[in-house]
Write an enzyme that holds these catalytic residues in place. Structure first.
Site, PDB file in Angstrom:
ATOM      1  N   HIS A 159      22.901  -8.307  31.233  1.00 52.12           N
ATOM      2  CA  HIS A 159      21.839  -9.173  31.079  1.00 52.12           C
ATOM      3  C   HIS A 159      22.055 -10.374  30.179  1.00 52.12           C
ATOM      4  O   HIS A 159      22.766  -9.854  28.876  1.00 52.12           O
ATOM      5  CB  HIS A 159      20.831  -8.309  30.733  1.00 52.12           C
ATOM      6  CG  HIS A 159      19.899  -7.496  32.081  1.00 52.12           C
ATOM      7  ND1 HIS A 159      19.148  -6.437  31.627  1.00 52.12           N
ATOM      8  CD2 HIS A 159      19.570  -7.889  33.050  1.00 52.12           C
ATOM      9  CE1 HIS A 159      18.526  -6.020  32.543  1.00 52.12           C
ATOM     10  NE2 HIS A 159      18.956  -7.033  33.791  1.00 52.12           N
ATOM     11  N   CYS A 253      15.172  -5.179  24.699  1.00 53.74           N
ATOM     12  CA  CYS A 253      15.062  -4.637  26.131  1.00 53.74           C
ATOM     13  C   CYS A 253      13.996  -3.916  25.825  1.00 53.74           C
ATOM     14  O   CYS A 253      13.191  -3.620  27.073  1.00 53.74           O
ATOM     15  CB  CYS A 253      16.346  -3.710  26.319  1.00 53.74           C
ATOM     16  SG  CYS A 253      17.743  -4.462  26.917  1.00 53.74           S
TER      17      CYS A 253
END
Length: 263
Positions: A159, A253
């Site tokens: 990511h 996150c």
């Protein structure tokens, strides 16, 4: 944020995850709680919670839920089936708060703020591991803003928020080896000050940090990055987030930015 009631390593969808290395529930709750307290009590950030659901261990990583833009919520299209069940709960949460909901086409994979971050007035989006360029294009149409796509080249940094962290309108920290040549050129062309982190500290998720004005919350054990940030005028909060790194995530996150949310 989502409390880690059902968090655990129940499958393997990135190189960090291993069924042979279980998470410790008590430690995960303590680490998540420490992050929550810093945000709420030290930095006075209003943190809203979504109810965790059984069978969705990665729901704790709310950054992947989608993108909040003004009064719109673009729901994530998770690439892996084991995470797709999260989308409905996040959609319902925002719909109940009168956000306009947008869905992308079925094969337009998109994992929210995990792959879409703003630096100044520019949106940067990572691909192709979890999100697709087609999703970037459709998202740009919905929010009526240009998106700069960046190709990620290392599966360990799957990511964008694992290897890139905007600090202000003109500066960011990043791990250069996670990007291809064109992506590096785009970052250099758009951001005035790029502060590189070492491979060792990138693997301790130095770039997966939360920035609140001149404050940065990050996983412990990144002394070089800490000195770099402090020399640039930032106050750094280091906390252990090792239980979440087992799943390939850290501070950033665990949060999704929801501007002006009072719920």
């Amino acid at each position: 944020m989502c409390p880690p009631v059902y968090y655990g390593i129940e499958y393997e969808i990135n190189p960090w995850m291993s069924l042979s290395r279980e998470s410790n529930f008590v430690s995960a709750v303590e680490q998540w709680g420490a992050l929550y307290q810093i945000l709420q009590q030290r930095l006075r950030v209003n943190v809203s919670l979504i109810e965790p659901r059984p069978g969705l261990p990665d729901m704790v990583f709310t950054a992947n839920a989608g993108l909040v833009w003004k009064n719109n919520f673009i729901v994530s299209n998770f690439r892996h089936q084991v995470r797709q069940g999260e989308a409905t709960y996040f959609e319902n949460w925002f719909a109940a708060r009168n956000y306009e909901i947008f869905h992308l086409a079925e094969q337009s994979y998109f994992e929210g703020e995990g792959d879409l971050l703003m630096c100044g007035d520019i949106l940067f989006a990572g691909y192709p591991t979890r999100s697709s360029m087609v999703a970037h294009q459709r998202t740009a149409e919905i929010i009526e803003r240009e998106i700069v796509s960046l190709r990620l080249t290392d599966d360990w940094f799957y990511h964008l928020d694992t290897c890139f962290c905007p600090l202000s309108s003109h500066e960011a920290i990043y791990y250069p080896a996670a990007f291809d040549t064109n992506a590096l050129r785009r970052l250099e062309n758009h951001i005035g000050t790029l502060l590189p982190v070492t491979e060792e500290e990138a693997r301790r998720f130095a770039c997966n940090s939360i920035v609140v004005e001149k404050n940065v919350i990050m996983n412990e054990g990144c002394p070089r990055t800490r000195r770099l940030l402090e020399s640039s005028g930032y106050c750094v909060f280091e906390i252990p987030l090792t239980e979440f790194i087992k799943a390939g995530g850290s501070a950033k996150c665990l949060v999704l930015k929801v501007p002006h949310c009072d719920n």
